[in-house]
Design an enzyme around this catalytic site. Sequence first.
Site, PDB file in Angstrom:
ATOM      1  CE  LYS A  32      -3.972  -2.034   2.295  1.00  0.00           C
ATOM      2  NZ  LYS A  32      -4.862  -2.112   3.353  1.00  0.00           N
ATOM      3  CG  HIS A  34       5.772  -0.042  -3.512  1.00  0.00           C
ATOM      4  ND1 HIS A  34       5.772  -1.056  -2.767  1.00  0.00           N
ATOM      5  CD2 HIS A  34       6.891   0.509  -3.851  1.00  0.00           C
ATOM      6  CE1 HIS A  34       7.141  -1.225  -2.342  1.00  0.00           C
ATOM      7  NE2 HIS A  34       7.783  -0.495  -3.055  1.00  0.00           N
ATOM      8  CB  VAL A 176       1.587   4.060   3.690  1.00  0.00           C
ATOM      9  CG1 VAL A 176       0.385   3.443   3.613  1.00  0.00           C
ATOM     10  CG2 VAL A 176       1.570   5.291   2.725  1.00  0.00           C
ATOM     11  CG  LEU A 184       2.433  -0.264   4.890  1.00  0.00           C
ATOM     12  CD1 LEU A 184       1.396   0.043   3.712  1.00  0.00           C
ATOM     13  CD2 LEU A 184       2.037  -1.794   5.113  1.00  0.00           C
ATOM     14  CB  SER A 186       9.285  -5.191  -0.214  1.00  0.00           C
ATOM     15  OG  SER A 186       8.605  -4.212  -0.607  1.00  0.00           O
TER      16      SER A 186
END
Length: 276
Positions: A32, A34, A176, A184, A186
């Site tokens: 989210k 990205h 975010v 957030l 990866s």
Amino acid sequence: MRVLETIVALREYRKSLEESVGFVPTMGALHKGHQSLIERSLKENSHTIVSVFVNPTQFGANEDFNAYPRPLEKDLALCEKLGVNAVFVPKIGEMYPYEAEQRLKLYAPKFLSSSLEGAMRKGHFDGVVQIVLKMFHLVNPTRAYFGKKDAQQLLIIEHLVKDLLLDIEIAPCEIVRDDDNLALSSRNVYLNATQRKQALAIPKALEKIQQAIDKGEKACEKLKKLGLEILETLEVDYLECCNHKLEPLTIIEPTNTLILVAARVGKTRLLDNLWV
């Protein structure tokens, strides 16, 4: 949506675009965070190009290049759902046509890259500026979107654009967070349920620091002590208070202060920060 795998295809597509172009460079494993960058680009530009490329030159010898998540089909599906115009998904040989010893070497400016992440990950930002500059040359965007979570990277990219006289607007995008307030990333997929709970100490520490600042505390050592008390269960690489040139501060400077933290939860290394 076009999926472009070669430089030739990207250049041909780019020549067909006459209006503004937004660019969101990524290493894939889109989340989210990205998505927020992509949505902002779609709102502010006539065309949006996303790149998905896990860049080998920004990984150290003992880092997670081979293990880095690569769910390409899922990433492409998200981009198409959002309305992205084109996704550039080159192979390593496209972006690096020469072997390492034959390549032109680019170096991030030391005053921005030698501390913090640069000290922990030698050569990391050299790899970042190398791939970002290559992508900028190929995409020639009107605007490029970068998240504030990777604060040091953002400052280096802004410096790169100004120093090399590139006609590109760098658009910083807010961090975010998930419902539990974890920033957030990866790499969050590496965390098991127990580790994820432990990782919440990072946003809690920054929240405690922000509360102290809001109450008038300006001494950086006191603020860092507050944060480290909450982070004591984690392996902390650094918790620093710097200005936007990444020079250490002793007193908070309004609108020119960053509180940056990097900590390990198990084998997973997480970053977060406050822009004060």
